[in-house]
Design an enzyme around this catalytic site. Structure first.
Site, PDB file in Angstrom:
ATOM      1  CG  ASN A 195       2.035   4.543   5.224  1.00 37.11           C
ATOM      2  OD1 ASN A 195       3.394   4.256   5.090  1.00 37.11           O
ATOM      3  ND2 ASN A 195       1.523   5.419   4.435  1.00 37.11           N
ATOM      4  CG  LEU A 196       4.284  -1.928   7.037  1.00 37.30           C
ATOM      5  CD1 LEU A 196       4.489  -2.292   8.490  1.00 37.30           C
ATOM      6  CD2 LEU A 196       3.576  -3.291   6.205  1.00 37.30           C
ATOM      7  CB  SER A 197       5.721   2.179   3.189  1.00 37.65           C
ATOM      8  OG  SER A 197       4.709   3.323   3.093  1.00 37.65           O
ATOM      9  CD  GLU A 198       3.894   7.452   6.075  1.00 35.03           C
ATOM     10  OE1 GLU A 198       3.510   8.654   5.211  1.00 35.03           O
ATOM     11  OE2 GLU A 198       2.971   7.273   7.020  1.00 35.03           O
ATOM     12  CG  ASP A 264      -5.784  13.342   5.076  1.00 37.61           C
ATOM     13  OD1 ASP A 264      -4.831  13.081   5.615  1.00 37.61           O
ATOM     14  OD2 ASP A 264      -5.988  13.375   3.872  1.00 37.61           O
TER      15      ASP A 264
END
EC number: 2.7.1.167
Length: 475
Positions: A195-198, A264
Site C-alpha cells: 500500500n502507499l504507506s508501505e 487480501d
C-alpha cells in the site's frame, strides 16, 4: 480491456504464509468490575474467522478458483477450528503442524460495536524447519497458475527467497503482499503489492505522481521484480512495469465502511485472474473492482463472482440484482428520487420453496421495489446450527435475484439485519410469520424514520426444515 469475468473455475492458486485464527467475543456491558476499573462484558456471541494468509485463500475460493493453503500451525483447537472453517468454503488446507508452538490466534472483545481489547496468542515460527513448506510448494507447482506469499512477519516465510526461486524455476508467477521495509527479501518476485504507506517507507515520501513512478521503477530494478502494484486507498492503484507506461486505476469504492482485509482481496483476485490466463493489467482491473466492493462491507470480507460482475458491468448504478451494502444505498437513493416506495424483508432462504415465492410476491405488491437481505453462511450457522445452510450464500442470492418480485439482494453478517435496516431505512419493513411488529429487528428505526412495519402470513405447509426432513427420510 475485457469486461467479462475470467474463467476462475480453471484457475489454481496456492497461498503460503502466516495463517491465524481471528476470534471475536461480542456482548453487552452495563457495569464496571469491582476488581478493577474495567467494563464487564457479558459474552453472548462468539465468532471465529480465518485470518492472515487464510483470508487470502478464502478470497480466492470465493471466486470459484481452486485454492490451496499452506502454513504453520500448532496442534491445538485453534488449528482444528481453522481447518474446519476453511473446509466449509472449499479451501484445501495442508498445514505443517509444529507441536512446540501454538496456532497464532487473535482474540477481540467487542461491545456496542467498539473493540475493548485484543489479546494475541502467538509465538513466532522463526527457526522452524522450512523444508516441509518447500516440499508442499514443489508438489503443487505443476497444478497451479500462481503462488501467493502472504507475509505477516510471523515466521512462515523465513525462507521466502527459496520459495520464490522454486516458483521461478517452474515458471509460476509469485505475488507477494510485503511486510516491513526489507524488500531485498522479495528479490525476483513477479509482483509486490504494497500500500502507499508501505511503499513510501521504502521509497521515501512521494509528493507527486511522478515521484511514485520514478521511485517505483527504481524498486523494480533494484530488486529484480517483474512489476509493482501500489494500492493507494481512495486514489485507486498504480501498476508499474519495465518498458511500459504506468497503468493507473481510480478507486471504484462508492462508500467506505471498513478497509479490513482489502489487501487480501486485492492479491487474491490478482492471483486468481492471472491463473485464469488473463494479463496483469486485466488482473489489476478486476482487483480494483473487487476492492471497491469489499470496502463497502463491514469486517474482513470476500467478494463473490456475482458481486464482481455487478461491479465491472456497472449494474449497481443502472440495474438490479445482488449488491453490496454501499451499492444498495446508492440504488435506493436513486429509487427515492424517482418517487418509488421501497419495501425490505430478510431471511435465510436456504431451500427456496413455494411459500417463499408467494411471500416475496406479496411483499413486492406493497411497494415499487423489494430488497431481500440474506443471512450470510456464518450468520445462518449461528441461527440454524452447523448443518445449515444447505445452499451457500452466493447460490441463495443468485436464486432470489432471479425472481421477478425481487429487485435487490444484499447479504448481512450479523445475527439480525438491524444495523443494515437502520442504514437503508425502507419505507416499509416486512416480515413473515407470527411476529409482533415491535419485535421485528429494525422496526424501531423504521418507525422513527416515518416508515411502516407489517407482518405477512406464510403459506401453510411450506417449510425448509420439513423439506430437509423429507429428503433425509427418503434418502
Amino acid at each position: 480491456m475485457k469486461v467479462t469475468l475470467p474463467d476462475f473455475e480453471r484457475a489454481g492458486v496456492m497461498v503460503v504464509g502466516d495463517v491465524m485464527l481471528d476470534r471475536y467475543w461480542y456482548g453487552p456491558t452495563s457495569r464496571i468490575s469491582p476488581e478493577a476499573p474495567v467494563p464487564v462484558v457479558k459474552v453472548e456471541t462468539i465468532e471465529e474467522r480465518p485470518g492472515g494468509a487464510a483470508n487470502v485463500a478464502m478470497n480466492i475460493a470465493s471466486l470459484g478458483a481452486s485454492s490451496r493453503l499452506v502454513g504453520l500451525t500448532g496442534i491445538d483447537d485453534a488449528a482444528r477450528a481453522l481447518s474446519q472453517s476453511l473446509a466449509q468454503v472449499n479451501v484445501k488446507c495442508d498445514f505443517v503442524s509444529v507441536p512446540t508452538h501454538p496456532t497464532i490466534t487473535k482474540l477481540r472483545v467487542l461491545s456496542r460495536n467498539q473493540q475493548l481489547i485484543r489479546l494475541d496468542f502467538e509465538e513466532g515460527f522463526d527457526g522452524v524447519d522450512p523444508e516441509p513448506l518447500h516440499e508442499r510448494i514443489n508438489q503443487a507447482l505443476g497444478q497451479i497458475g500462481a503462488l501467493v506469499l502472504s507475509d505477516y512477519a510471523k515466521g512462515a516465510l523465513a525462507s521466502v527467497q527459496q520459495m520464490i526461486q522454486l516458483a521461478r524455476k517452474a515458471g509460476v508467477p509469485v505475488l507477494i503482499d510485503p511486510k516491513g521495509t526489507d524488500f531485498e527479501r522479495y528479490r525476483g518476485a513477479t509482483l509486490l503489492t504494497p500500500n502507499l504507506s508501505e511503499f513510501e517507507a521504502v521509497a521515501g515520501k512521494c509528493k507527486t505522481e511522478q515521484d511514485i513512478v520514478e521511485r517505483g521503477m527504481k524498486i523494480i530494478a533494484d530488486f529484480d521484480l517483474s512489476a509493482l502494484l501500489v494500492t493507494r486507498s481512495e486514489q485507486g492503484m498504480t501498476l508499474l512495469q519495465p518498458g511500459k507506461a504506468p497503468f493507473h486505476l481510480p478507486t471504484q469504492a462508492q462508500e467506505v465502511y471498513d478497509v479490513t482485509g482489502a489487501g487480501d482481496t486485492v492479491i487474491g483476485v490478482l492471483a486468481a485472474t492471472l491463473a485464469s490466463g488473463n494479463s496483469l493489467e486485466e488482473a489489476c482491473f478486476f482487483a480494483n473492482a473487487a476492492a471497491g466492493v469489499v470496502v463497502g462491507k463491514l469486517g474482513t470480507s470476500t467478494v463473490s463472482p456475482v458481486e464482481l460482475e455487478n461491479a465491472v458491468r456497472g449494474r449497481a448504478e443502472t440495474g438490479f440484482g445482488v449488491m453490496s451494502e454501499a451499492a444498495l444505498k446508492e440504488a435506493v437513493l436513486a429509487a427515492r428520487k424517482r418517487g418509488e416506495k421501497v419495501v425490505m424483508t430478510n431471511g435465510v432462504f436456504d431451500i427456496l420453496h413455494a411459500g417463499h415465492v408467494s411471500y416475496l410476491a406479496n411483499a413486492r405488491k406493497l411497494g415499487d421495489r423489494l430488497i431481500v437481505a440474506v443471512n450470510s453462511d456464518a450468520s445462518t450457522r449461528r441461527l440454524k446450527g452447523d448443518t445449515r445452510p444447505v445452499n451457500p450464500q452466493e447460490q441463495r442470492m443468485i436464486v432470489l435475484a432471479a425472481l421477478e418480485a425481487v429487485d435487490w439482494v444484499v447479504p448481512f453478517e450479523e445475527d439480525t439485519p438491524q444495523r443494515l435496516i437502520s442504514e437503508i431505512l425502507p419505507d416499509l419493513l416486512v416480515k413473515g410469520g407470527d411476529y409482533k411488529p415491535e419485535d421485528i429487528a429494525g422496526s424501531k428505526e423504521v418507525w422513527a424514520n416515518g416508515g411502516d412495519v407489517m407482518v405477512l402470513n406464510f403459506e401453510d405447509g411450506c417449510s425448509t426444515t420439513n423439506i430437509i426432513k423429507k429428503i433425509q427420510k427418503n434418502s
